[in-house]
Design an enzyme around this catalytic site. Sequence first.
Site: not given
Ligand code: NAP
Length: 280
Positions: A138, A151
């Site tokens: 991130s 985080y």
């Molecule tokens: P998201 O839409 O909430 O997706 C998160 C995904 O991770 C979902 O598929 C969720 O599964 C899965 N997950 C969470 N905990 C888990 C676990 N213990 N075991 C297996 N799967 C798990 O959010 P996202 O933004 O796409 O996040 C993806 C990555 O990008 C994360 O690492 C996040 O920190 C990073 N990120 C996001 C942003 C942003 O602005 N969106 C910015 C920087 C970094 P479920 O559906 O089962 O919950």
Amino acid sequence: MATTFKTFLITGVSSGLGQAFAKGALEAGHRVIGTVRREADAEAFAALAPGRAHALSLDVTRFDAIPAAVADAERQAGPVDVLVNNAGYGHEGVLEESSMEDLQRQFAANLFGPVAMIKAVLPGMRTRRRGHIVNVTSMGGFITMPGISFYCGSKFALEGISESLGKEVAAFGIRVTALAPGQFRTDWAGRSMDRTPRSIADYDAVMDPIRAARQNKSGHQPGDPARAAQALLRLIEAEHPPVRLFLGSDALGLVEQKLESMKTELTTWDALSRSTSFDA
Ligand code: NAP
């Protein structure tokens, strides 16, 4: 140059960036093993590209289950060429108000799980002398923001491990990249966020507006996951992929500000930093 089709293992393909990464890779002709935590998500994922989209039921915090699950998936879908450690979530909470359990859960999902995934694919990648590990960190793993210290800590840790691991495995032809998104339109700040309730009034003036702003921003973030997926595809085709790739102009702007302030601070404190070495 013709694309060589690869096998991806992407964690967390039920929504957001992981789902977009998987769709992008499948549309480009690659094979994808995608991890999910619900049966309905497994079915929806497999239906994206029957025969090339392999759903794997896995919670990445179940470290003991990871080696067998990955081995089983590789038997069905073939050796993993690209691991994308994407699964993770954001914990929002003032440090003083948040519990040690909040911290442990955050690190279990965002750091320990990804490391367990890396350990499961590394022996095969090392034997084959090729592979690419992409750890989704991130911009919060380089800049910091109040209210999400656990985080940011988990993402700083994953950045450090990525960079160090990259130096250990480069000689085996294995590349490691920390992929650091800015704000993307996903479920991150919505249904996925773990929010510790506010409890210490002293923090109200600072933290309440920050928390409200994050909630209001959810669904309006500038980053497009589909475009992030195209960037991932470019990244894995690169002959010399970067150690760290930021995604989004918001991330770039904030990172540049941080680099400038770090440089200023280094210069300001230069003499004191140098004063601790033995005289030559
Ligand atoms: P998201 O839409 O909430 O997706 C998160 C995904 O991770 C979902 O598929 C969720 O599964 C899965 N997950 C969470 N905990 C888990 C676990 N213990 N075991 C297996 N799967 C798990 O959010 P996202 O933004 O796409 O996040 C993806 C990555 O990008 C994360 O690492 C996040 O920190 C990073 N990120 C996001 C942003 C942003 O602005 N969106 C910015 C920087 C970094 P479920 O559906 O089962 O919950």
